[in-house]
Design an enzyme around this catalytic site. Structure first.
Site, PDB file in Angstrom:
ATOM      1  N   ARG A 163     -57.845  33.252   8.014  1.00 42.26           N
ATOM      2  CA  ARG A 163     -57.835  32.257   9.091  1.00 42.26           C
ATOM      3  C   ARG A 163     -58.777  32.729  10.188  1.00 42.26           C
ATOM      4  O   ARG A 163     -58.899  33.926  10.448  1.00 42.26           O
ATOM      5  CB  ARG A 163     -56.419  32.085   9.667  1.00 42.26           C
ATOM      6  CG  ARG A 163     -55.328  31.782   8.641  1.00 42.26           C
ATOM      7  CD  ARG A 163     -55.052  30.324   8.448  1.00 42.26           C
ATOM      8  NE  ARG A 163     -54.720  29.603   9.647  1.00 42.26           N
ATOM      9  CZ  ARG A 163     -53.475  29.466  10.123  1.00 42.26           C
ATOM     10  NH1 ARG A 163     -52.454  30.089   9.557  1.00 42.26           N
ATOM     11  NH2 ARG A 163     -53.265  28.712  11.183  1.00 42.26           N
ATOM     12  N   PRO A 213     -50.089  22.119  13.743  1.00 44.16           N
ATOM     13  CA  PRO A 213     -49.468  22.270  15.065  1.00 44.16           C
ATOM     14  C   PRO A 213     -48.755  23.611  15.186  1.00 44.16           C
ATOM     15  O   PRO A 213     -48.191  24.122  14.210  1.00 44.16           O
ATOM     16  CB  PRO A 213     -48.476  21.106  15.114  1.00 44.16           C
ATOM     17  CG  PRO A 213     -48.950  20.136  14.088  1.00 44.16           C
ATOM     18  CD  PRO A 213     -49.596  20.951  13.015  1.00 44.16           C
ATOM     19  N   GLU A 214     -48.786  24.174  16.378  1.00 48.26           N
ATOM     20  CA  GLU A 214     -48.117  25.459  16.603  1.00 48.26           C
ATOM     21  C   GLU A 214     -46.848  25.245  17.431  1.00 48.26           C
ATOM     22  O   GLU A 214     -46.496  24.108  17.759  1.00 48.26           O
ATOM     23  CB  GLU A 214     -49.101  26.427  17.258  1.00 48.26           C
ATOM     24  CG  GLU A 214     -50.337  26.624  16.399  1.00 48.26           C
ATOM     25  CD  GLU A 214     -51.309  27.683  16.892  1.00 48.26           C
ATOM     26  OE1 GLU A 214     -50.892  28.575  17.663  1.00 48.26           O
ATOM     27  OE2 GLU A 214     -52.491  27.620  16.498  1.00 48.26           O
TER      28      GLU A 214
END
Length: 273
Positions: free
Chosen positions: A262, A2-3
Site C-alpha cells: 500500500r 474508508p477509514e
C-alpha cells in the site's frame, strides 16, 4: 477504502435517523440473510456504532447487523419514499416511518447475536478502535511495547487492525509524519519520548480527521499548505497523496513508498530513519 473517521461519521448519521425508531419494513438481498426480514421488521434500533471499519446496527431483539463496507460499500439515507438514483446493488434496506437507510455494494454482511459479538471471526481479531473514547495515549504506548508489535516496522504495523482498528492508508502516513518517525522505525528502537509522541499523534490525527470530516492537519498547517497548493484534496493532508510536493515544514519533496503493498507518503528529512 474508508477509514475509521469516515466509518464513524457514517455510523453517527445512521444513529441519528435509526436509533429509538422501529423498523417498519426491511429487505435483505444476500441469500444467507433471507430469514432476516422476519427477525428485524417490527424491532427497534437501539444504536448504531462501529469498531474499526465495521458498522454495527444493534436491535432490541438481541441481534446486531454487522456490515463491512470494504472498498465499495456505502450506506445512503433518504426520507421515507425517496430512492437514490444509483447503479449500485442494494444489499440491505431498513425503513422507519420517517427515513430509509440503504446499504449498497457491500458483501460482508451478517446478523449476529449481540451478546456474542466478541466471538465474531472478524471483530474478535481487532485491536481497540482508534476513536474509542476510552483509548488513551498511555494505552497506545503500551501496545507499541507489546511483544506482538514492538519488533514490527511502523509502516506495516499501522495497517494491522489487530494493533489498532480503524487506521488505514492516509491516517498511517499522517500519524507518522506528525510523530516525526520514519516508516521503517520499530517501536523497540524508539526512545520513551518518541513512543509517547507517536501515541499522542495517533490519537490527535485520528480525532482531528473525525472532528473536521477529513482534515488531518491543524488550521495553521493547512494555511501553509494552501499557500503551496490550491487543490483541496491535497490540502487535507500534510503528506498523504502529496508526492514530489514540498514538505510544509522543510520544503523537501515528499516521497512515496510501498509498505504492505500500500502507498505511504513521508518526508525523509522530518522523519529520519
Amino acid at each position: 477504502m474508508p477509514e475509521g473517521p469516515e466509518i464513524r461519521l457514517a455510523a453517527d448519521r445512521l444513529h441519528r435517523v435509526l436509533s429509538g425508531n422501529r423498523i417498519v419494513a426491511a429487505s435483505f438481498t444476500p441469500h444467507r440473510l433471507r430469514h432476516a426480514k422476519r427477525r428485524i421488521e417490527g424491532q427497534k434500533v437501539r444504536r448504531v456504532t462501529c469498531h474499526g471499519k465495521a458498522m454495527l446496527t444493534e436491535f432490541d431483539c438481541g441481534v446486531t447487523l454487522y456490515s463491512h463496507n470494504q472498498l465499495y460499500g456505502i450506506w445512503q439515507i433518504r426520507e421515507r419514499g425517496e430512492t437514490p438514483k444509483t447503479n449500485r446493488s442494494l444489499r440491505v434496506a431498513l425503513h422507519t416511518e420517517q427515513h430509509s437507510a440503504r446499504l449498497y455494494s457491500a458483501t460482508d454482511i451478517e446478523l449476529w447475536p449481540t451478546a456474542r459479538l466478541d466471538e465474531h471471526p472478524f471483530l474478535s481479531k481487532l485491536g481497540p478502535d482508534v476513536l474509542d473514547p476510552l483509548l488513551t495515549a498511555a494505552k497506545i504506548a503500551g501496545r507499541l511495547q507489546h511483544e506482538s508489535f514492538r519488533k514490527r516496522a511502523l509502516g506495516s504495523l499501522y495497517l494491522d487492525q489487530s494493533f489498532i482498528a480503524g487506521i488505514g492508508n492516509y491516517l498511517r502516513s499522517e500519524i507518522l509524519f506528525q510523530a516525526k518517525l520514519a516508516p521503517t522505525a520499530r517501536p523497540m528502537d524508539l526512545t520513551r519520548r518518541n513512543l509517547q509522541r507517536l501515541a499522542r499523534a495517533t490519537l490527535a490525527v485520528s480525532q482531528r480527521s473525525y472532528r473536521t470530516h477529513g482534515l488531518t492537519v491543524t488550521p495553521t498547517t493547512r494555511k501553509k499548505i494552501t499557500e503551496l497548493d490550491s487543490d483541496f484534496a491535497k490540502t487535507r493532508f500534510a503528506v498523504f497523496a502529496r508526492e514530489h510536493r514540498p514538505c510544509v515544514n522543510c520544503s523537501t519533496p515528499i516521497e512515496k513508498d510501498q509498505f504492505t503493498a500500500r502507498r505511504l507518503y513521508w518526508c525523509p528529512v522530518c522523519q529520519p530513519g
